[in-house]
Design a protein around this motif. Structure first.
Motif, PDB file in Angstrom:
ATOM      1  N   GLY A 162      48.063  -3.885  26.126  1.00  0.00           N
ATOM      2  CA  GLY A 162      48.898  -2.692  26.231  1.00  0.00           C
ATOM      3  C   GLY A 162      49.666  -2.350  24.973  1.00  0.00           C
ATOM      4  N   THR A 163      49.269  -2.919  23.841  1.00  0.00           N
ATOM      5  CA  THR A 163      49.997  -2.664  22.588  1.00  0.00           C
ATOM      6  C   THR A 163      49.189  -1.855  21.584  1.00  0.00           C
ATOM      7  N   ASP A 164      47.937  -1.528  21.914  1.00  0.00           N
ATOM      8  CA  ASP A 164      47.113  -0.717  21.008  1.00  0.00           C
ATOM      9  C   ASP A 164      47.653   0.707  20.931  1.00  0.00           C
ATOM     10  N   LEU A 165      47.640   1.268  19.735  1.00  0.00           N
ATOM     11  CA  LEU A 165      48.040   2.657  19.540  1.00  0.00           C
ATOM     12  C   LEU A 165      46.831   3.462  19.061  1.00  0.00           C
ATOM     13  N   GLN A 166      46.525   4.527  19.759  1.00  0.00           N
ATOM     14  CA  GLN A 166      45.447   5.431  19.365  1.00  0.00           C
ATOM     15  C   GLN A 166      46.049   6.505  18.454  1.00  0.00           C
ATOM     16  N   ASN A 167      46.209   6.135  17.208  1.00  0.00           N
ATOM     17  CA  ASN A 167      46.953   6.981  16.275  1.00  0.00           C
ATOM     18  C   ASN A 167      46.126   8.117  15.703  1.00  0.00           C
ATOM     19  N   PRO A 168      46.783   9.234  15.408  1.00  0.00           N
ATOM     20  CA  PRO A 168      46.144  10.287  14.612  1.00  0.00           C
ATOM     21  C   PRO A 168      46.238   9.918  13.137  1.00  0.00           C
ATOM     22  N   ASN A 169      45.733  10.768  12.280  1.00  0.00           N
ATOM     23  CA  ASN A 169      45.941  10.613  10.849  1.00  0.00           C
ATOM     24  C   ASN A 169      47.276  11.269  10.503  1.00  0.00           C
ATOM     25  N   PHE A 170      48.288  10.447  10.258  1.00  0.00           N
ATOM     26  CA  PHE A 170      49.632  10.978  10.036  1.00  0.00           C
ATOM     27  C   PHE A 170      49.717  11.776   8.734  1.00  0.00           C
ATOM     28  N   ALA A 171      48.943  11.380   7.733  1.00  0.00           N
ATOM     29  CA  ALA A 171      48.954  12.113   6.467  1.00  0.00           C
ATOM     30  C   ALA A 171      48.462  13.537   6.669  1.00  0.00           C
ATOM     31  N   ASN A 172      47.386  13.689   7.451  1.00  0.00           N
ATOM     32  CA  ASN A 172      46.867  15.036   7.723  1.00  0.00           C
ATOM     33  C   ASN A 172      47.878  15.873   8.508  1.00  0.00           C
ATOM     34  N   LEU A 173      48.544  15.244   9.469  1.00  0.00           N
ATOM     35  CA  LEU A 173      49.557  15.959  10.239  1.00  0.00           C
ATOM     36  C   LEU A 173      50.701  16.409   9.328  1.00  0.00           C
ATOM     37  N   ALA A 174      51.105  15.511   8.417  1.00  0.00           N
ATOM     38  CA  ALA A 174      52.189  15.856   7.494  1.00  0.00           C
ATOM     39  C   ALA A 174      51.792  17.021   6.600  1.00  0.00           C
ATOM     40  N   ALA A 175      50.554  17.013   6.136  1.00  0.00           N
ATOM     41  CA  ALA A 175      50.076  18.108   5.285  1.00  0.00           C
ATOM     42  C   ALA A 175      50.097  19.427   6.035  1.00  0.00           C
ATOM     43  N   SER A 176      49.703  19.394   7.300  1.00  0.00           N
ATOM     44  CA  SER A 176      49.694  20.623   8.090  1.00  0.00           C
ATOM     45  C   SER A 176      51.105  21.128   8.362  1.00  0.00           C
ATOM     46  N   ALA A 177      52.102  20.217   8.262  1.00  0.00           N
ATOM     47  CA  ALA A 177      53.497  20.605   8.473  1.00  0.00           C
ATOM     48  C   ALA A 177      54.171  21.025   7.179  1.00  0.00           C
ATOM     49  N   GLY A 178      53.435  20.997   6.069  1.00  0.00           N
ATOM     50  CA  GLY A 178      53.993  21.449   4.798  1.00  0.00           C
ATOM     51  C   GLY A 178      54.561  20.351   3.929  1.00  0.00           C
ATOM     52  N   LEU A 179      54.285  19.084   4.250  1.00  0.00           N
ATOM     53  CA  LEU A 179      54.784  17.958   3.467  1.00  0.00           C
ATOM     54  C   LEU A 179      53.737  17.523   2.450  1.00  0.00           C
ATOM     55  N   LEU A 180      54.203  16.927   1.361  1.00  0.00           N
ATOM     56  CA  LEU A 180      53.279  16.251   0.464  1.00  0.00           C
ATOM     57  C   LEU A 180      52.762  15.012   1.186  1.00  0.00           C
ATOM     58  N   ASP A 181      51.456  14.819   1.191  1.00  0.00           N
ATOM     59  CA  ASP A 181      50.890  13.690   1.928  1.00  0.00           C
ATOM     60  C   ASP A 181      50.048  12.823   1.011  1.00  0.00           C
ATOM     61  N   SER A 182      50.011  11.535   1.326  1.00  0.00           N
ATOM     62  CA  SER A 182      49.112  10.605   0.632  1.00  0.00           C
ATOM     63  C   SER A 182      48.793   9.464   1.566  1.00  0.00           C
ATOM     64  N   GLU A 183      47.675   8.796   1.290  1.00  0.00           N
ATOM     65  CA  GLU A 183      47.168   7.775   2.206  1.00  0.00           C
ATOM     66  C   GLU A 183      46.529   6.637   1.410  1.00  0.00           C
ATOM     67  N   PRO A 184      47.352   5.765   0.810  1.00  0.00           N
ATOM     68  CA  PRO A 184      46.774   4.636   0.069  1.00  0.00           C
ATOM     69  C   PRO A 184      46.008   3.698   1.006  1.00  0.00           C
ATOM     70  N   LYS A 185      44.777   3.401   0.624  1.00  0.00           N
ATOM     71  CA  LYS A 185      43.936   2.530   1.441  1.00  0.00           C
ATOM     72  C   LYS A 185      43.648   1.205   0.760  1.00  0.00           C
ATOM     73  N   ARG A 186      44.023   1.096  -0.523  1.00  0.00           N
ATOM     74  CA  ARG A 186      43.852  -0.148  -1.269  1.00  0.00           C
ATOM     75  C   ARG A 186      45.166  -0.489  -1.951  1.00  0.00           C
ATOM     76  N   PRO A 187      45.447  -1.773  -2.167  1.00  0.00           N
ATOM     77  CA  PRO A 187      46.727  -2.170  -2.760  1.00  0.00           C
ATOM     78  C   PRO A 187      47.039  -1.478  -4.073  1.00  0.00           C
ATOM     79  N   GLU A 188      46.029  -1.261  -4.905  1.00  0.00           N
ATOM     80  CA  GLU A 188      46.287  -0.656  -6.210  1.00  0.00           C
ATOM     81  C   GLU A 188      46.688   0.822  -6.108  1.00  0.00           C
ATOM     82  N   GLN A 189      46.520   1.413  -4.930  1.00  0.00           N
ATOM     83  CA  GLN A 189      46.914   2.810  -4.740  1.00  0.00           C
ATOM     84  C   GLN A 189      48.352   2.942  -4.251  1.00  0.00           C
ATOM     85  N   VAL A 190      48.939   1.843  -3.790  1.00  0.00           N
ATOM     86  CA  VAL A 190      50.259   1.912  -3.164  1.00  0.00           C
ATOM     87  C   VAL A 190      51.325   2.381  -4.143  1.00  0.00           C
TER      88      VAL A 190
END
Length: 255
Positions: A162-190
């Motif tokens: 009961g702890t799994d979260l079916q998450n959306p892509n928060f970066a995409n949601l932020a972009a649609s709301a007018g925010l600058l968005d980014s999504e680092p997927k590797r440590p060197e991108q952080v």
């Protein structure tokens, strides 16, 4: 002060400083970001935020593991402030607290350390950031789980459910709301992506996929916790979830 006598006994102070030095060394060794090695350690993300944030930044943190990473890796200097709920299970506080801090202190850098569970509960406040033109920086620790609850269940000898979260892509949601968005997927991108977000003249959201199996170890471990965790591992193997035990070992023993 005139009524106090000088006391040169400093053994307790020395012992405490040495204890902290050893504890700090152990914590810093966990906050690593090896190039190309995924998923990303949340400790590394918190350490990068600490290094890049302003000297008088205001931080807010969601309950659960974001509170742990905040407490262990953000350096306080007398000018920075930390806002949190600090009540067990009272989720989704980080973003609204960040909004309040930014409105009341428009010249300060405000950073929200949000869990994916917390940010999902108040997604509408991303619109508030855009509507009110508040330059809050939201760092989302995304592990697709209520991670601290999972840790509590493991320590109690329960195979988590009961702890799994079916998450959306928060970066995409932020972009649609007018925010600058980014999504680092590797440590060197952080580091570069958080740097870009902090320099942005407006609200920004950075969604970081962090390791779900990261154990936020307490300062001391009780016998009951050892027994409970051993029982959890046995139950996990017997229920066909032995791969999770392998992932736990890879994440926390072989960094």
């Amino acid at each position: 002060m005139p009524k106090l006598n000088d006391n040169a006994f400093d053994e307790h102070l020395k012992a405490s400083l040495e204890h902290y030095r050893k504890a700090r060394k152990g914590l810093d060794e966990l906050a690593i970001g090896d190039s190309g090695k995924k998923p990303i350690h949340p400790q590394y993300v918190a350490r990068v935020i600490d290094e890049l944030a302003a000297k008088d930044a205001v931080f807010s943190c969601d309950v659960g593991t974001p509170t742990i990473w905040t407490a262990r890796y953000l350096t306080m200097n007398g000018s920075r402030r930390i806002l949190g709920s600090f009540n067990h299970g009272s989720m989704a506080n980080a973003l609204p607290q960040a909004i309040g801090a930014q409105v009341s202190h428009p010249g300060r850098q405000v950073i929200s350390l949000s869990g994916d569970g917390g940010i999902a509960m108040l997604l509408g406040d991303l619109l508030s950031l855009h509507q009110l033109k508040l330059p809050v920086k939201v760092i989302v620790f995304k592990n697709d789980a209520l991670a601290f609850v999972e840790l509590e269940m493991k320590a109690a000898g329960i195979v988590d459910f009961g702890t799994d979260l079916q998450n959306p892509n928060f970066a995409n949601l932020a972009a649609s709301a007018g925010l600058l968005d980014s999504e680092p997927k590797r440590p060197e991108q952080v580091r570069p992506m958080i740097t870009e977000a902090l320099r942005h003249d407006g609200p920004a959201l950075v969604e970081v996929l962090v390791n779900r199996q990261e154990l936020s170890m307490p300062p001391t471990i009780t016998l009951e916790q050892v027994k409970g965790f051993s029982l959890f591992m046995l139950k996990a193997v017997l229920s066909g979830r032995g791969d999770e035990i392998v992932d736990l070992a890879k994440t926390n023993l072989f960094r």
